[in-house]
Motif scaffolding. Structure first.
Motif, mmCIF file in Angstrom:
data_model
loop_
_atom_site.group_PDB
_atom_site.id
_atom_site.type_symbol
_atom_site.label_atom_id
_atom_site.label_comp_id
_atom_site.label_asym_id
_atom_site.label_seq_id
_atom_site.Cartn_x
_atom_site.Cartn_y
_atom_site.Cartn_z
ATOM 1 N N SER A 2 16.141 42.340 52.354
ATOM 2 C CA SER A 2 15.839 43.711 51.939
ATOM 3 C C SER A 2 17.136 44.463 51.618
ATOM 4 O O SER A 2 18.187 44.228 52.197
ATOM 5 C CB SER A 2 15.092 44.370 53.090
ATOM 6 O OG SER A 2 15.264 45.744 53.077
ATOM 7 N N VAL A 4 19.447 47.897 51.623
ATOM 8 C CA VAL A 4 19.611 48.925 52.651
ATOM 9 C C VAL A 4 20.201 50.201 52.040
ATOM 10 O O VAL A 4 21.216 50.150 51.348
ATOM 11 C CB VAL A 4 20.570 48.448 53.774
ATOM 12 C CG1 VAL A 4 20.680 49.504 54.881
ATOM 13 C CG2 VAL A 4 20.127 47.109 54.340
ATOM 14 N N TRP A 27 12.801 49.280 50.652
ATOM 15 C CA TRP A 27 14.177 49.228 51.153
ATOM 16 C C TRP A 27 14.212 49.492 52.661
ATOM 17 O O TRP A 27 13.400 50.251 53.189
ATOM 18 C CB TRP A 27 15.033 50.298 50.475
ATOM 19 C CG TRP A 27 15.415 50.022 49.059
ATOM 20 C CD1 TRP A 27 14.576 49.688 48.023
ATOM 21 C CD2 TRP A 27 16.732 50.083 48.494
ATOM 22 N NE1 TRP A 27 15.289 49.541 46.862
ATOM 23 C CE2 TRP A 27 16.614 49.786 47.117
ATOM 24 C CE3 TRP A 27 17.993 50.377 49.010
ATOM 25 C CZ2 TRP A 27 17.714 49.756 46.262
ATOM 26 C CZ3 TRP A 27 19.088 50.357 48.152
ATOM 27 C CH2 TRP A 27 18.950 50.040 46.795
ATOM 28 N N SER A 28 15.193 48.915 53.346
ATOM 29 C CA SER A 28 15.467 49.283 54.735
ATOM 30 C C SER A 28 16.239 50.598 54.735
ATOM 31 O O SER A 28 17.072 50.831 53.852
ATOM 32 C CB SER A 28 16.317 48.210 55.421
ATOM 33 O OG SER A 28 15.608 46.996 55.436
ATOM 34 N N VAL A 50 8.624 49.928 56.402
ATOM 35 C CA VAL A 50 9.931 49.265 56.214
ATOM 36 C C VAL A 50 10.755 49.376 57.502
ATOM 37 O O VAL A 50 10.485 50.251 58.325
ATOM 38 C CB VAL A 50 10.731 49.931 55.061
ATOM 39 C CG1 VAL A 50 10.093 49.678 53.714
ATOM 40 C CG2 VAL A 50 10.912 51.421 55.298
ATOM 41 N N PRO A 51 11.790 48.528 57.653
ATOM 42 C CA PRO A 51 12.694 48.693 58.811
ATOM 43 C C PRO A 51 13.446 50.019 58.714
ATOM 44 O O PRO A 51 13.956 50.368 57.644
ATOM 45 C CB PRO A 51 13.662 47.510 58.687
ATOM 46 C CG PRO A 51 12.965 46.523 57.809
ATOM 47 C CD PRO A 51 12.118 47.327 56.858
ATOM 48 N N HIS A 53 16.335 52.571 60.802
ATOM 49 C CA HIS A 53 17.277 52.842 61.895
ATOM 50 C C HIS A 53 17.680 54.307 61.780
ATOM 51 O O HIS A 53 18.028 54.764 60.692
ATOM 52 C CB HIS A 53 18.508 51.935 61.766
ATOM 53 C CG HIS A 53 19.581 52.246 62.757
ATOM 54 N ND1 HIS A 53 19.479 51.946 64.098
ATOM 55 C CD2 HIS A 53 20.791 52.857 62.602
ATOM 56 C CE1 HIS A 53 20.569 52.339 64.727
ATOM 57 N NE2 HIS A 53 21.379 52.896 63.841
ATOM 58 N N PHE A 76 20.985 46.079 59.289
ATOM 59 C CA PHE A 76 21.219 47.241 58.426
ATOM 60 C C PHE A 76 22.658 47.269 57.901
ATOM 61 O O PHE A 76 23.101 48.268 57.353
ATOM 62 C CB PHE A 76 20.926 48.538 59.202
ATOM 63 C CG PHE A 76 19.479 48.693 59.586
ATOM 64 C CD1 PHE A 76 18.585 49.342 58.755
ATOM 65 C CD2 PHE A 76 19.008 48.164 60.776
ATOM 66 C CE1 PHE A 76 17.247 49.483 59.098
ATOM 67 C CE2 PHE A 76 17.676 48.301 61.142
ATOM 68 C CZ PHE A 76 16.790 48.962 60.304
#
Ligand code: NDP
Ligand code: 8X3
Length: 252
Positions: A2, A4, A27-28, A50-51, A53, A76
């Protein structure tokens, strides 16, 4: 793997809309801003897609910015795009009535903060190389003078020139740099500029058609996802119903 995107000022306005736009495309996300509870709410909204953080930080604090990059989880770290969006205007009054503290806050956030984040992100973007992007949010105020813009417009002129100068240095690295310069857009921008005057904010956007946060998020996504050989240096975007003032003339 993915892609970032690292977004500053993701708790409101352009940054929040940009997080949603990149999430739509899979997208992360690394989402930052000072307001932890807003970051957590956005993470809870987008994490099913999505991931995500989150890192609560003040861009003015170079150590905190560096620490946030150092603490990025492995997944990430392959940064594709940095969106330097965090910023603000203050003191919507003539320069001679502006508080020095407000001038300092704008310089510390829009100039020093943007530089802090860029410096910390560069090693990761350079690792990515071709296709990586830095998208800096400037303003029409960085190009065109108007009353009450004083230090705000000057900070955005810095953003413009810093973006162009970065492009020059990064020419052989594959990392692109764009200065996106929006005109009037309805976000929390005027609420912040007037220190919480909701009526003044509503009045500014009443009876016209300002840009939306989504309009700008779409442009940020567009420049960051162009083919790797294409770089947009600067993109100035106004609402159709906004243009320039005539020259001012002082008369007796
Ligand atoms: P908002 O006030 O809605 O959003 C500003 C964002 O910046 C918030 O997420 C805020 O997060 C963040 N921010 C402010 N100061 C700091 C700080 N010290 N550290 C970290 N984050 C910070 O306004 P917009 O979305 O409109 O503004 C985004 C950018 O667009 C700004 O750079 C602004 O100058 C620029 N711009 C806006 C225009 C407009 O008309 N709206 C036009 C042209 C440019 P938090 O408070 O949680 O830290
Ligand atoms: C602010 C743009 O048009 O509101 O960055 O002055 S405008």
């Amino acid at each position: 793997m993915s892609q970032v995107v690292f977004i500053t000022g993701a708790t409101s306005g352009f940054g929040q809309a940009t997080a949603r736009r990149f999430a739509q495309a899979g997208w992360s996300l690394v989402l930052t801003g000072r307001r932890q509870e807003r970051l957590a709410a956005l993470r809870d909204e987008l994490a099913p897609q999505v991931p995500v953080h989150i890192a609560a930080l003040d861009v003015r604090d170079a150590k905190a910015v560096q620490a946030a990059f150092d603490a990025l989880p492995e997944a990430f770290r392959a940064l594709t795009t940095l969106v330097n969006n965090a910023g603000l205007a203050l003191a919507p009054v003539p320069a001679q009535r502006a508080a020095l503290e407000d001038w300092h806050t704008m310089i510390d956030t829009n100039v020093t903060g943007l530089v802090n984040v860029t410096h910390a992100a560069l090693p990761w973007l350079l690792k990515t190389g071709a296709g990586a992007s830095i998208v800096n949010i400037g303003s029409v105020a960085g190009e065109w003078p108007y009353p009450g813009s004083h230090v705000y417009g000057a900070t955005k002129a810095f953003v413009k020139q810093f973006s162009l100068n970065l492009r020059s240095d990064l020419i052989a690295t594959g990392v692109r740099v764009t200065d996106i310069a929006p005109g009037m857009a309805e976000t929390e921008f005027t609420l912040v500029r007037t220190k919480g005057d909701q009526a003044a904010s509503d009045a500014l956007y009443a009876g016209t058609t300002p840009l939306t946060a989504q309009d700008i998020a779409e442009q940020i996504f567009y420049v960051a996802t162009l083919p790797a050989h294409m770089a947009i240096n600067r993109l100035e975007i106004m609402p159709t119903r906004q243009a320039w003032a005539p020259f001012a003339v002082d008369r007796d």
